[in-house]
Design an enzyme around this catalytic site. Structure first.
Site: not given
Length: 281
Positions: A65, A114
């Site tokens: 990420k 997210d």
């Protein structure tokens, strides 16, 4: 056919394929979702390779990420969080949406969905965040996304983490946030309106990061852990009369957000949720 996928290492456990494929099937889209497992130092080459192969979009999971930030133009939220979990290979060059997809200098756009997973999960359960006091337990990747999401939604955020310096560093990045240790939980949680567990405590074990006696009926509790669906934290929160939001809702809505970025369609949330929960039963 449009191809979407996931890069991570490992990815064999991922629930993203059935989640997204259920969405494609429900809307009749000619699309597939596949997984890729590059070497742990190959995140940038994986993104470049996906672009060369004509992949339309990628999800990104551990440990890539942060690495993929160097391969994309991160949108402002992803840049602030410092992590990308969704890559869109649309025709964008340096933020110019009118750029040609054939331009050799075109770069994919990186997003962090997210954060939307947190806010949309709470919204689905009619939990108001604006003006509320929120406690985030954990200052890792999920904690960063949760803290930014809650602050951007208007909540006053306290980050409680085992390593105090990590909580303080995160709080310094999040407008108005406070960072402290886990020893602050007895004071912070009884005064809070919203609680997010962004640690792995309770994953496949009967443990909780927050003692039951701190929970109360005016609290909304989101546990990012989704295996098991009903963690000890959520069970004890329900016993206290709190509103509970299991981790599958956060997982669902981060995927829904990515689906909508890629396809431009309103995601069929019910169908995607049913497919996800069928995998978790």
């Amino acid at each position: 056919m449009d191809v979407y996928g996931l890069i991570g290492n490992p990815v064999g456990h991922s629930l993203s394929p059935p989640l997204h494929e259920a969405g494609y099937e429900e809307l009749g889209l000619d699309a597939r979702y596949v997984t890729f497992e590059p070497g742990k130092d190959d995140a940038i080459r994986a993104v470049e390779g996906a672009a060369a192969l004509g992949v339309s979009g990628l999800n990104v999971t551990i440990p890539f990420k942060q690495d993929v930030l160097d391969a994309v133009d991160a949108d402002p939220l992803a840049e602030r969080i410092g992590a990308v979990n969704t890559v869109d290979f649309g025709p964008v060059v340096d933020g110019d949406s009118e750029a040609s997809p054939d331009d050799p200098d075109a770069r994919p756009v990186g997003y962090n969905t997210d954060a939307a997973g947190v806010t949309r999960a709470f919204a689905h359960h009619d939990v108001e965040l604006d003006g509320r006091d929120a406690v985030v337990v954990g200052a890792g990747g999920a904690g960063r996304a949760a803290a930014f999401a809650l602050a951007d939604a208007g909540a006053d955020v306290t980050v409680c983490n085992r390593t105090v310096s990590t909580a303080e560093a995160l709080a310094a990045d999040v407008p108005g946030a406070t960072g402290t240790g886990l020893d602050a939980l007895p004071e912070a949680v009884p005064a809070a309106d919203v609680l997010v567990n962004a640690t792995s405590v309770g994953m496949e074990s009967d443990e909780t990061p927050v003692p039951a006696e701190l929970l109360h009926a005016d609290l909304a509790v989101l546990d990012a852990v989704y295996t098991p669906i009903e963690t000890r934290l959520l069970r004890e929160a329900a016993d206290a009369g709190a509103t509970t939001v299991d981790g599958a809702w956060m997982l669902l809505f981060q995927g829904v957000e990515a689906f909508e970025i890629w396809t431009g369609e309103t995601a069929p949330v019910e169908a995607m949720n049913a497919a996800l929960r069928a995998e978790l039963e």
